[in-house]
Design a protein around this motif. Structure first.
Motif, PDB file in Angstrom:
ATOM      1  N   MET A  24       0.818  -1.215   0.000  1.00 37.09           N
ATOM      2  CA  MET A  24       0.000   0.000   0.000  1.00 37.09           C
ATOM      3  C   MET A  24       0.848   1.259   0.000  1.00 37.09           C
ATOM      4  SD  MET A  24      -3.399  -0.789   2.282  1.00 37.09           S
ATOM      5  CE  MET A  24      -2.593  -1.491   3.707  1.00 37.09           C
ATOM      6  N   ALA A  25       2.138   1.157   0.360  1.00 42.56           N
ATOM      7  CA  ALA A  25       3.063   2.295   0.279  1.00 42.56           C
ATOM      8  C   ALA A  25       2.511   3.521   0.992  1.00 42.56           C
ATOM      9  CB  ALA A  25       3.389   2.619  -1.178  1.00 42.56           C
ATOM     10  N   ILE A  26       2.031   3.328   2.201  1.00 42.08           N
ATOM     11  CA  ILE A  26       1.456   4.438   2.959  1.00 42.08           C
ATOM     12  C   ILE A  26       2.447   5.584   3.161  1.00 42.08           C
ATOM     13  CG2 ILE A  26       0.393   5.098   5.161  1.00 42.08           C
ATOM     14  CD1 ILE A  26      -1.407   3.463   3.331  1.00 42.08           C
ATOM     15  N   PRO A  27       3.726   5.306   3.529  1.00 45.21           N
ATOM     16  CA  PRO A  27       4.656   6.434   3.690  1.00 45.21           C
ATOM     17  C   PRO A  27       4.798   7.276   2.431  1.00 45.21           C
ATOM     18  CG  PRO A  27       5.564   4.473   4.708  1.00 45.21           C
ATOM     19  CD  PRO A  27       4.346   4.036   3.932  1.00 45.21           C
ATOM     20  N   ASP A  28       4.792   6.635   1.247  1.00 43.15           N
ATOM     21  CA  ASP A  28       4.885   7.384  -0.004  1.00 43.15           C
ATOM     22  C   ASP A  28       3.675   8.298  -0.176  1.00 43.15           C
ATOM     23  OD1 ASP A  28       7.244   6.110  -0.581  1.00 43.15           O
ATOM     24  OD2 ASP A  28       6.299   4.552  -1.796  1.00 43.15           O
ATOM     25  N   ALA A  29       2.497   7.788   0.148  1.00 41.32           N
ATOM     26  CA  ALA A  29       1.280   8.598   0.033  1.00 41.32           C
ATOM     27  C   ALA A  29       1.305   9.750   1.034  1.00 41.32           C
ATOM     28  CB  ALA A  29       0.047   7.725   0.263  1.00 41.32           C
ATOM     29  N   ILE A  30       1.803   9.473   2.250  1.00 41.36           N
ATOM     30  CA  ILE A  30       1.868  10.520   3.275  1.00 41.36           C
ATOM     31  C   ILE A  30       2.764  11.661   2.821  1.00 41.36           C
ATOM     32  CG2 ILE A  30       2.755  11.013   5.597  1.00 41.36           C
ATOM     33  CD1 ILE A  30       1.729   8.232   6.404  1.00 41.36           C
ATOM     34  N   GLU A  31       3.862  11.313   2.150  1.00 40.17           N
ATOM     35  CA  GLU A  31       4.797  12.342   1.710  1.00 40.17           C
ATOM     36  C   GLU A  31       4.157  13.320   0.728  1.00 40.17           C
ATOM     37  OE1 GLU A  31       8.421  10.738   0.244  1.00 40.17           O
ATOM     38  OE2 GLU A  31       9.222  10.346   2.248  1.00 40.17           O
ATOM     39  N   LYS A  32       3.109  12.901   0.042  1.00 34.17           N
ATOM     40  CA  LYS A  32       2.428  13.794  -0.899  1.00 34.17           C
ATOM     41  C   LYS A  32       1.582  14.844  -0.185  1.00 34.17           C
ATOM     42  CE  LYS A  32       2.180  10.227  -4.473  1.00 34.17           C
ATOM     43  NZ  LYS A  32       1.283   9.374  -5.301  1.00 34.17           N
ATOM     44  N   GLU A  33       1.395  14.650   1.134  1.00 33.80           N
ATOM     45  CA  GLU A  33       0.613  15.584   1.959  1.00 33.80           C
ATOM     46  C   GLU A  33      -0.793  15.794   1.397  1.00 33.80           C
ATOM     47  OE1 GLU A  33       2.920  19.096   2.509  1.00 33.80           O
ATOM     48  OE2 GLU A  33       4.385  18.086   3.786  1.00 33.80           O
ATOM     49  N   ASP A  34      -1.353  14.759   0.816  1.00 33.38           N
ATOM     50  CA  ASP A  34      -2.709  14.796   0.280  1.00 33.38           C
ATOM     51  C   ASP A  34      -3.497  13.676   0.948  1.00 33.38           C
ATOM     52  OD1 ASP A  34      -5.069  14.706  -1.105  1.00 33.38           O
ATOM     53  OD2 ASP A  34      -4.159  14.437  -3.087  1.00 33.38           O
ATOM     54  N   PRO A  35      -4.442  14.005   1.842  1.00 33.00           N
ATOM     55  CA  PRO A  35      -5.202  12.954   2.529  1.00 33.00           C
ATOM     56  C   PRO A  35      -5.840  11.951   1.580  1.00 33.00           C
ATOM     57  CG  PRO A  35      -5.645  15.078   3.533  1.00 33.00           C
ATOM     58  CD  PRO A  35      -4.834  15.342   2.300  1.00 33.00           C
ATOM     59  N   MET A  36      -6.285  12.413   0.412  1.00 30.85           N
ATOM     60  CA  MET A  36      -6.919  11.488  -0.522  1.00 30.85           C
ATOM     61  C   MET A  36      -5.915  10.503  -1.119  1.00 30.85           C
ATOM     62  SD  MET A  36     -10.120  11.843  -0.420  1.00 30.85           S
ATOM     63  CE  MET A  36      -9.796  12.094   1.334  1.00 30.85           C
ATOM     64  N   ALA A  37      -4.635  10.891  -1.182  1.00 27.80           N
ATOM     65  CA  ALA A  37      -3.605   9.947  -1.641  1.00 27.80           C
ATOM     66  C   ALA A  37      -3.465   8.809  -0.646  1.00 27.80           C
ATOM     67  CB  ALA A  37      -2.270  10.664  -1.826  1.00 27.80           C
ATOM     68  N   VAL A  38      -3.598   9.121   0.641  1.00 30.14           N
ATOM     69  CA  VAL A  38      -3.524   8.090   1.675  1.00 30.14           C
ATOM     70  C   VAL A  38      -4.736   7.174   1.589  1.00 30.14           C
ATOM     71  CG1 VAL A  38      -3.366   7.650   4.150  1.00 30.14           C
ATOM     72  CG2 VAL A  38      -2.203   9.634   3.165  1.00 30.14           C
ATOM     73  N   VAL A  39      -5.920   7.755   1.440  1.00 31.79           N
ATOM     74  CA  VAL A  39      -7.145   6.952   1.316  1.00 31.79           C
ATOM     75  C   VAL A  39      -7.051   6.051   0.082  1.00 31.79           C
ATOM     76  CG1 VAL A  39      -9.628   7.033   0.896  1.00 31.79           C
ATOM     77  CG2 VAL A  39      -8.595   8.610   2.530  1.00 31.79           C
ATOM     78  N   SER A  40      -6.558   6.588  -1.016  1.00 29.09           N
ATOM     79  CA  SER A  40      -6.423   5.816  -2.244  1.00 29.09           C
ATOM     80  C   SER A  40      -5.442   4.660  -2.050  1.00 29.09           C
ATOM     81  CB  SER A  40      -5.943   6.723  -3.383  1.00 29.09           C
ATOM     82  OG  SER A  40      -5.768   5.981  -4.572  1.00 29.09           O
ATOM     83  N   ALA A  41      -4.320   4.929  -1.377  1.00 27.55           N
ATOM     84  CA  ALA A  41      -3.329   3.874  -1.134  1.00 27.55           C
ATOM     85  C   ALA A  41      -3.912   2.760  -0.265  1.00 27.55           C
ATOM     86  CB  ALA A  41      -2.085   4.470  -0.469  1.00 27.55           C
ATOM     87  N   TRP A  42      -4.729   3.139   0.710  1.00 29.31           N
ATOM     88  CA  TRP A  42      -5.276   2.145   1.644  1.00 29.31           C
ATOM     89  C   TRP A  42      -6.384   1.312   1.015  1.00 29.31           C
ATOM     90  CZ3 TRP A  42      -3.580   0.792   6.439  1.00 29.31           C
ATOM     91  CH2 TRP A  42      -4.423  -0.040   7.200  1.00 29.31           C
ATOM     92  N   THR A  43      -7.234   1.946   0.218  1.00 28.77           N
ATOM     93  CA  THR A  43      -8.428   1.268  -0.305  1.00 28.77           C
ATOM     94  C   THR A  43      -8.277   0.775  -1.732  1.00 28.77           C
ATOM     95  OG1 THR A  43      -9.375   3.338  -1.133  1.00 28.77           O
ATOM     96  CG2 THR A  43      -9.904   2.717   1.143  1.00 28.77           C
ATOM     97  N   GLY A  44      -7.353   1.366  -2.486  1.00 24.49           N
ATOM     98  CA  GLY A  44      -7.234   1.031  -3.899  1.00 24.49           C
ATOM     99  C   GLY A  44      -8.175   1.817  -4.789  1.00 24.49           C
TER     100      GLY A  44
END
Length: 222
Positions: free
Chosen positions: A31-51
């Protein structure tokens, strides 16, 4: 929780909002959560977690996005807590039906060969995808056996199927259990590895504060 989204062609695509206790080590790393977090976009984190692709999230009812973000935020809080937890495992633990010896004192209960292998394996590592399975595969030895450096790849594949919460807690325990592992990692890995729990908490806060708490659209969520 299953999310069903209607596609333009009339088909329905299903996505799963996972909980930490149902996610494996491999799924957590993929899911690469740290990579999504680095984008500082909450929706990037949601997308990484859920697909769910970000463009689809942007087209969903805001109430439904709120509910999904809240669930993901709670899972990230659990992950951060697992990394910070002062949990101490028993001298032996059972993982996927097999029992492993846990070095309670990382200096006294491990052998030289294990540290040779850890140094060799993490030399080119840059993220958690390499770190968690490597640590588990080398520092946890199956009960009734001696350490065998020739089976690291096999054991890494095994531990990739272990619960993510177990992997997070066990690696946190090893990092806290003396400075040897921290010294090894500090030579080869990004500082991101050590601050990821803070990033997880910040992401969870951003998710929980990112929208106005509108009522969810129950038509999308089960």
């Amino acid at each position: 929780m299953i999310i069903r989204l209607n596609e333009p062609d009339g088909t329905v695509t299903e996505y799963t909002v996972k909980t930490l206790d149902t996610v494996t080590v491999d799924e957590w790393l993929t899911m690469a959560i740290p990579d999504a977090i680095e984008k500082e976009d909450p929706m990037a984190v949601v997308s990484a977690w859920t697909g769910i692709p970000i463009d689809k999230l942007h087209r969903m009812p805001v109430g439904s996005v709120d509910q999904i973000a809240d669930l993901v935020g709670k899972a990230l809080v659990e992950a951060a807590a697992a990394k910070e937890d002062e949990w101490k495992p028993e001298p032996t633990v059972e993982v996927l039906g097999q029992r492993f010896k846990v070095p309670q004192n990382i200096e006294a209960d491990t052998i030289y060969a294990q540290w040779v292998d850890i140094n060799a394996r993490v030399e080119n590592a840059t993220n958690e995808r390499d770190i968690i399975p490597t640590i588990l595969a080398i520092l946890l030895v199956e009960e009734g056996t001696d350490y065998d450096g020739g089976k690291i790849a096999e054991r890494m594949a095994f531990f990739n199927g272990a619960p993510a919460v177990f992997g997070l807690r066990m690696t946190a325990f090893f990092f806290a259990n003396g400075k040897r592992l921290r010294d090894v990692m500090s030579r080869y890995t990004s500082k991101r590895l050590y601050s990821v729990q803070q990033s997880l908490q910040q992401a969870a806060t951003a998710l929980n504060n990112g929208t106005d708490g509108s009522a969810a659209s129950s038509a999308l969520l089960n």
